[in-house]
Design a protein around this motif. Structure first.
Motif, PDB file in Angstrom:
ATOM      1  N   VAL A 207      14.069  65.507  59.618  1.00 52.69           N
ATOM      2  CA  VAL A 207      12.941  64.817  59.007  1.00 52.69           C
ATOM      3  C   VAL A 207      11.880  64.606  60.074  1.00 52.69           C
ATOM      4  CG1 VAL A 207      12.185  62.697  57.888  1.00 52.69           C
ATOM      5  CG2 VAL A 207      14.412  63.691  57.316  1.00 52.69           C
ATOM      6  N   GLN A 208      10.680  65.089  59.807  1.00 56.94           N
ATOM      7  CA  GLN A 208       9.604  64.974  60.780  1.00 56.94           C
ATOM      8  C   GLN A 208       8.509  64.056  60.254  1.00 56.94           C
ATOM      9  OE1 GLN A 208       8.708  69.218  61.314  1.00 56.94           O
ATOM     10  NE2 GLN A 208       9.734  69.138  63.309  1.00 56.94           N
ATOM     11  N   VAL A 209       8.090  63.129  61.113  1.00 53.56           N
ATOM     12  CA  VAL A 209       6.989  62.223  60.796  1.00 53.56           C
ATOM     13  C   VAL A 209       5.858  62.539  61.764  1.00 53.56           C
ATOM     14  CG1 VAL A 209       6.236  59.830  60.625  1.00 53.56           C
ATOM     15  CG2 VAL A 209       8.600  60.441  60.030  1.00 53.56           C
TER      16      VAL A 209
ATOM     17  N   LEU B 133       2.785  57.077  54.206  1.00 56.38           N
ATOM     18  CA  LEU B 133       4.035  57.050  53.455  1.00 56.38           C
ATOM     19  C   LEU B 133       3.997  58.048  52.318  1.00 56.38           C
ATOM     20  CD1 LEU B 133       6.795  55.806  52.834  1.00 56.38           C
ATOM     21  CD2 LEU B 133       5.605  54.030  51.512  1.00 56.38           C
ATOM     22  N   ASN B 134       2.849  58.203  51.680  1.00 55.45           N
ATOM     23  CA  ASN B 134       2.718  59.148  50.577  1.00 55.45           C
ATOM     24  C   ASN B 134       2.974  60.582  51.060  1.00 55.45           C
ATOM     25  OD1 ASN B 134       1.901  59.860  47.810  1.00 55.45           O
ATOM     26  ND2 ASN B 134       0.121  60.790  48.805  1.00 55.45           N
ATOM     27  N   ALA B 135       2.409  60.947  52.207  1.00 51.75           N
ATOM     28  CA  ALA B 135       2.601  62.300  52.739  1.00 51.75           C
ATOM     29  C   ALA B 135       4.043  62.539  53.141  1.00 51.75           C
ATOM     30  CB  ALA B 135       1.673  62.514  53.934  1.00 51.75           C
ATOM     31  N   VAL B 136       4.657  61.548  53.767  1.00 50.40           N
ATOM     32  CA  VAL B 136       6.050  61.695  54.198  1.00 50.40           C
ATOM     33  C   VAL B 136       6.977  61.823  52.994  1.00 50.40           C
ATOM     34  CG1 VAL B 136       7.966  60.541  55.373  1.00 50.40           C
ATOM     35  CG2 VAL B 136       5.691  60.530  56.398  1.00 50.40           C
ATOM     36  N   SER B 137       6.734  61.005  51.958  1.00 53.77           N
ATOM     37  CA  SER B 137       7.596  61.051  50.780  1.00 53.77           C
ATOM     38  C   SER B 137       7.500  62.403  50.074  1.00 53.77           C
ATOM     39  CB  SER B 137       7.249  59.914  49.820  1.00 53.77           C
ATOM     40  OG  SER B 137       5.932  60.058  49.309  1.00 53.77           O
ATOM     41  N   LYS B 138       6.286  62.963  49.965  1.00 57.46           N
ATOM     42  CA  LYS B 138       6.128  64.282  49.351  1.00 57.46           C
ATOM     43  C   LYS B 138       6.833  65.359  50.169  1.00 57.46           C
ATOM     44  CE  LYS B 138       1.729  63.470  46.957  1.00 57.46           C
ATOM     45  NZ  LYS B 138       0.284  63.843  46.866  1.00 57.46           N
ATOM     46  N   GLN B 139       6.729  65.263  51.496  1.00 62.88           N
ATOM     47  CA  GLN B 139       7.381  66.231  52.378  1.00 62.88           C
ATOM     48  C   GLN B 139       8.896  66.170  52.212  1.00 62.88           C
ATOM     49  OE1 GLN B 139       6.477  65.765  56.620  1.00 62.88           O
ATOM     50  NE2 GLN B 139       8.640  66.121  57.049  1.00 62.88           N
ATOM     51  N   LEU B 140       9.451  64.967  52.129  1.00 61.60           N
ATOM     52  CA  LEU B 140      10.896  64.797  51.979  1.00 61.60           C
ATOM     53  C   LEU B 140      11.384  65.359  50.644  1.00 61.60           C
ATOM     54  CD1 LEU B 140      11.316  61.180  53.402  1.00 61.60           C
ATOM     55  CD2 LEU B 140      12.073  63.310  54.461  1.00 61.60           C
ATOM     56  N   ALA B 141      10.588  65.147  49.597  1.00 64.16           N
ATOM     57  CA  ALA B 141      10.958  65.679  48.280  1.00 64.16           C
ATOM     58  C   ALA B 141      10.914  67.199  48.285  1.00 64.16           C
ATOM     59  CB  ALA B 141      10.034  65.106  47.201  1.00 64.16           C
ATOM     60  N   GLU B 142       9.888  67.778  48.929  1.00 63.65           N
ATOM     61  CA  GLU B 142       9.752  69.236  48.971  1.00 63.65           C
ATOM     62  C   GLU B 142      10.891  69.891  49.733  1.00 63.65           C
ATOM     63  OE1 GLU B 142       5.939  69.867  50.674  1.00 63.65           O
ATOM     64  OE2 GLU B 142       4.825  69.315  48.849  1.00 63.65           O
ATOM     65  N   GLN B 143      11.403  69.237  50.775  1.00 62.99           N
ATOM     66  CA  GLN B 143      12.487  69.848  51.541  1.00 62.99           C
ATOM     67  C   GLN B 143      13.861  69.488  50.984  1.00 62.99           C
ATOM     68  OE1 GLN B 143      11.320  67.661  55.322  1.00 62.99           O
ATOM     69  NE2 GLN B 143      13.540  67.619  55.610  1.00 62.99           N
TER      70      GLN B 143
ATOM     71  N   ILE C 262      15.210  64.065  49.412  1.00 58.10           N
ATOM     72  CA  ILE C 262      15.225  62.970  48.439  1.00 58.10           C
ATOM     73  C   ILE C 262      14.979  63.544  47.054  1.00 58.10           C
ATOM     74  CG2 ILE C 262      14.459  61.246  50.127  1.00 58.10           C
ATOM     75  CD1 ILE C 262      11.643  61.459  48.927  1.00 58.10           C
ATOM     76  N   SER C 263      15.365  62.774  46.046  1.00 59.16           N
ATOM     77  CA  SER C 263      15.224  63.257  44.668  1.00 59.16           C
ATOM     78  C   SER C 263      13.914  62.833  44.027  1.00 59.16           C
ATOM     79  CB  SER C 263      16.394  62.734  43.815  1.00 59.16           C
ATOM     80  OG  SER C 263      16.453  61.309  43.876  1.00 59.16           O
ATOM     81  N   SER C 264      13.277  61.783  44.557  1.00 54.26           N
ATOM     82  CA  SER C 264      12.039  61.286  43.944  1.00 54.26           C
ATOM     83  C   SER C 264      11.137  60.676  45.001  1.00 54.26           C
ATOM     84  CB  SER C 264      12.349  60.234  42.872  1.00 54.26           C
ATOM     85  OG  SER C 264      11.174  59.561  42.465  1.00 54.26           O
ATOM     86  N   SER C 265       9.952  61.210  45.137  1.00 52.03           N
ATOM     87  CA  SER C 265       9.004  60.641  46.100  1.00 52.03           C
ATOM     88  C   SER C 265       8.531  59.263  45.642  1.00 52.03           C
ATOM     89  CB  SER C 265       7.807  61.583  46.283  1.00 52.03           C
ATOM     90  OG  SER C 265       7.127  61.781  45.061  1.00 52.03           O
ATOM     91  N   TYR C 266       8.420  59.066  44.315  1.00 52.03           N
ATOM     92  CA  TYR C 266       7.969  57.775  43.796  1.00 52.03           C
ATOM     93  C   TYR C 266       8.975  56.672  44.119  1.00 52.03           C
ATOM     94  CZ  TYR C 266       6.790  54.001  40.642  1.00 52.03           C
ATOM     95  OH  TYR C 266       6.475  52.761  40.133  1.00 52.03           O
ATOM     96  N   ILE C 267      10.262  56.940  43.849  1.00 53.15           N
ATOM     97  CA  ILE C 267      11.299  55.941  44.130  1.00 53.15           C
ATOM     98  C   ILE C 267      11.366  55.672  45.629  1.00 53.15           C
ATOM     99  CG2 ILE C 267      13.788  55.498  44.078  1.00 53.15           C
ATOM    100  CD1 ILE C 267      13.905  57.007  41.438  1.00 53.15           C
ATOM    101  N   PHE C 268      11.178  56.703  46.437  1.00 49.95           N
ATOM    102  CA  PHE C 268      11.211  56.526  47.892  1.00 49.95           C
ATOM    103  C   PHE C 268      10.095  55.592  48.335  1.00 49.95           C
ATOM    104  CE2 PHE C 268      10.087  57.669  52.239  1.00 49.95           C
ATOM    105  CZ  PHE C 268      11.327  57.650  52.860  1.00 49.95           C
TER     106      PHE C 268
END
Length: 394
Positions: A44-46, A52-62, A65-71
């Motif tokens: 996971v790269q920050v 937070l929005n950019a990180v959550s989308k990146q995590l969902a794409e890779q 995580i299952s949901s960027s919104y819940i994250f």
């Protein structure tokens, strides 16, 4: 009657809505704290300044995580949305969103991704390009070279220009301040001039994460700050009765211990030998101090010590002078400093190499002479006999 039915239906609907909302919250909470979707470790790269929005989308794409919104919602609920720390972090397989939030907000050294490391060693310096295999969580070497001796590989040159690559400087225990300065001068990803070589022993062997273009003098200042903190803490917690009047004397002893043994477990024993010698008024008689007097810490002595050099009275020849030399002879690490200030309690006053990388210790000259004879046999078998006396006590 109509209004009563309407009210009843409204209450029923409200209850249904509340139950549904509670179920949704419970489901979201389970999604946030339960096992994540990735069956393999994830890097996971920050990025610096990432939202937070950019990180959550990146995590969902890779797929971490299952949901960027819940994250995002869970991170906000934990009041950690403003605590993101720049870096690259390895998270375990099936890590929950809550686990990932904890990792990327705790900070600390990066644990994955691409890194270029300058390793400052006693004998040579190397530049190393490594990358983490997420499947195993281990670093794999991609390229390396010796600055000033070999040409820089294209892979390393390209990696140094990447915005997300980590640049590190790893300083080995026992290198001299002159060696550190020369290594930093040769590192072309750094900037700034170095006016003076720092005092010997004043730099902390450690790993330092730096930015491209970091100032060399600032790096040396951080190395000195860490060493001062280590020495101060060890000095303040030292036991009573050690033969040092100042922290500097303890640092000198630590540097000798560092250069005398490469076996970590031996450091407290080696320190006990030298402490016992000081307390008994015996000369230290240690080769590394003689070598430092010959080289001034500028490079490695790739030969044995000559008899004439052992007989010469210099400030660093502990076969000829009483007590400690005037300065440290290298930059000791934390463990050597701890050993110098917390030596084992022994009656040893001699030691010599035992052929395994370690040493044989002795309480009496008779025991020591027997150990010396065994070492001489090993030297003869290896064809390595020199004019230098054995360590501590001949």
């Amino acid at each position: 009657m109509i209004w009563r039915n309407i009210a009843s239906n409204f209450l029923t609907l409200l209850i249904v809505i509340l139950i549904a909302a509670a179920a949704a919250v419970a489901w979201a909470k389970h999604q946030f704290s339960g096992p994540g979707p990735s069956s393999v470790a994830q890097c996971v790269q920050v990025a610096p300044g990432a939202s937070l929005n950019a990180v959550s989308k990146q995590l969902a794409e890779q797929g971490a995580i299952s949901s960027s919104y819940i994250f995002r919602a869970g991170t906000d609920y934990l009041d950690k949305s403003r605590d993101l720390k720049f870096g690259s972090y390895m998270v375990s397989p099936n890590a929950s969103m809550e686990d990932i939030v904890g990792v990327i907000t705790a900070g600390g050294p990066s644990t994955c991704g691409t890194e270029v490391t300058l390793r400052i060693g006693v004998r040579e310096n190397t530049m190393l390009l490594r990358d983490v295999d997420p499947g195993t969580g281990t670093y794999e070497e991609q390229a390396r070279y010796v600055p000033g001796v070999e040409d820089k590989p294209q892979e390393i040159a390209a990696a140094e220009d990447q915005s997300d690559v980590r640049l590190r400087i790893t300083m080995a225990e026992g290198v001299t301040s002159w060696q550190v300065v020369e290594a930093l001068k040769a590192a072309d990803f750094l900037a700034g001039e170095i006016s003076d070589v720092p005092p010997e022993g004043s730099l902390a062997p450690d790993t330092y994460e730096v930015d491209k273009g970091a100032d060399r003098s600032a790096i040396l200042a951080e190395m000195a700050r860490r060493q001062e903190a280590i020495l101060t803490a060890a000095w303040e917690s030292r036991p009573f009765g050690l033969p040092y009047e100042t922290p500097q004397e303890a640092l000198i002893m630590a540097s000798i211990v560092e250069k005398e043994t490469g076996v970590a477990e031996e450091r407290p024993q080696v320190a006990s030998v030298f402490v016992n010698r000081l307390e008994r008024g015996m000369r230290l008689q240690t080769d590394p101090t003689v070598i430092y007097g010959i080289t001034n810490g500028e490079g490695v002595l790739d030969r044995g010590i000559r008899r004439s050099e052992l007989n010469a009275r210099t400030a660093y020849n502990t076969y000829q002078i009483d007590g400690l030399p005037p300065t440290p002879i290298a930059n000791p690490g934390r463990a050597a400093i701890q050993a110098a200030l917390n030596p084992d309690t022994t009656e040893y006053v001699f030691f010599v190499a035992d052929g395994t990388g370690g040493h044989a210790f002795a309480r009496t000259l008779e025991e020591h002479n027997a150990n010396v004879a065994r070492w001489r046999e090993i030297e003869a078998q290896r064809g390595q006999e020199t004019d230098s006396p054995v360590q501590t006590g001949e």
